[in-house]
Design a protein around this motif. Structure first.
Motif, short mmCIF file in Angstrom:
data_model
loop_
_atom_site.label_atom_id
_atom_site.label_comp_id
_atom_site.label_asym_id
_atom_site.label_seq_id
_atom_site.Cartn_x
_atom_site.Cartn_y
_atom_site.Cartn_z
N ARG A 126 0.84 -1.20 0.00
CA ARG A 126 0.00 0.00 0.00
C ARG A 126 0.88 1.25 0.00
O ARG A 126 0.58 2.22 -0.69
N GLN A 127 1.96 1.23 0.76
CA GLN A 127 2.87 2.38 0.77
C GLN A 127 3.53 2.56 -0.59
O GLN A 127 3.68 3.69 -1.07
N ASP A 128 3.90 1.46 -1.24
CA ASP A 128 4.48 1.54 -2.58
C ASP A 128 3.48 2.17 -3.56
O ASP A 128 3.87 2.99 -4.40
N ASP A 129 2.21 1.78 -3.45
CA ASP A 129 1.19 2.36 -4.33
C ASP A 129 1.07 3.86 -4.09
O ASP A 129 0.98 4.64 -5.03
N GLU A 183 4.22 10.20 -9.49
CA GLU A 183 3.56 10.63 -10.73
C GLU A 183 3.06 12.07 -10.60
O GLU A 183 3.22 12.88 -11.52
N GLN A 184 2.48 12.40 -9.45
CA GLN A 184 2.01 13.77 -9.24
C GLN A 184 3.19 14.75 -9.21
O GLN A 184 3.09 15.84 -9.77
N ASP A 185 4.28 14.36 -8.59
CA ASP A 185 5.47 15.21 -8.58
C ASP A 185 6.02 15.42 -9.99
O ASP A 185 6.43 16.52 -10.36
N ARG A 186 6.01 14.35 -10.80
CA ARG A 186 6.49 14.45 -12.17
C ARG A 186 5.60 15.41 -12.98
O ARG A 186 6.10 16.27 -13.70
N GLN A 187 4.28 15.27 -12.82
CA GLN A 187 3.37 16.16 -13.53
C GLN A 187 3.55 17.61 -13.08
O GLN A 187 3.54 18.53 -13.89
N ARG A 188 3.74 17.81 -11.78
CA ARG A 188 3.95 19.16 -11.26
C ARG A 188 5.25 19.74 -11.81
O ARG A 188 5.33 20.91 -12.18
N ALA A 189 6.29 18.91 -11.89
CA ALA A 189 7.57 19.38 -12.43
C ALA A 189 7.43 19.75 -13.91
O ALA A 189 8.01 20.75 -14.35
#
Length: 175
Positions: free
Chosen positions: A103-106, A113-119
């Motif tokens: 669950r932590q990995d998910d 993914e959110q950090d990548r999109q924000r970047a």
């Protein structure tokens, strides 16, 4: 008379056979996942280790030093019940810990993914702002080339005055 089938109203919720039936399953799965995370978190604390150490020490002391009729897991049987309890705990702890890690990995994957999109958005915004700054600089340079400064204006006015004076002198001499 023809038989018509009644269409369900779109503004009415579905019955038990629809989507509402799946929601409790998801909630139950999520509840179990939260339980596994809480269990794994509790097992990783010093309080759990100290408590487990005290439990085993009391168990061993009771079954070694108490009279044989009060012992429930005697040393003569190599503490079979204690071994069984600890094995049972380990057999449940390992899968629960793995479930909590999954669950932590998910969650980490989603966060990455959110950090990548924000970047990517930040990069696009930065590139846009850089282009705007360059356009502004070019506009300012163009404008500054067209703007008359006070000294340039004085020089031009003096040149015009000189031409007028010369024109008057030549006009007066010609008369």
């Amino acid at each position: 008379m023809a038989r018509t089938t009644r269409q369900p109203a779109l503004d009415a919720p579905r019955g038990r056979s629809g989507m509402l039936q799946r929601a409790p399953q998801q909630q139950s799965s999520d509840r179990f996942g939260r339980f596994s995370e809480a269990f794994a978190r509790a097992m990783g604390t010093s309080g759990f280790l100290i408590g487990m150490t005290i439990f085993v020490a009391v168990w061993l002391c009771w079954n070694i030093f108490m009279p044989p009729q009060l012992q429930f897991d005697p040393a003569a049987t190599n503490f079979t019940l204690l071994t069984l309890i600890l094995s049972l705990q380990a057999s449940y702890a390992a899968p629960l810990i793995l479930l909590a890690q999954n669950r932590q990995d998910d969650r980490d994957r989603v966060q990455i993914e959110q950090d990548r999109q924000r970047a990517e958005r930040n990069l696009a915004d930065t590139e846009y702002l850089a282009r705007e700054v360059v356009a502004l600089r070019m506009a300012v340079n163009e404008f500054s080339e067209q703007v008359l400064t006070r000294d340039v204006l004085r020089t031009e006015l003096r040149a015009l005055l000189d031409k007028l004076d010369n024109a008057e002198i030549e006009g007066g001499a010609a008369r």
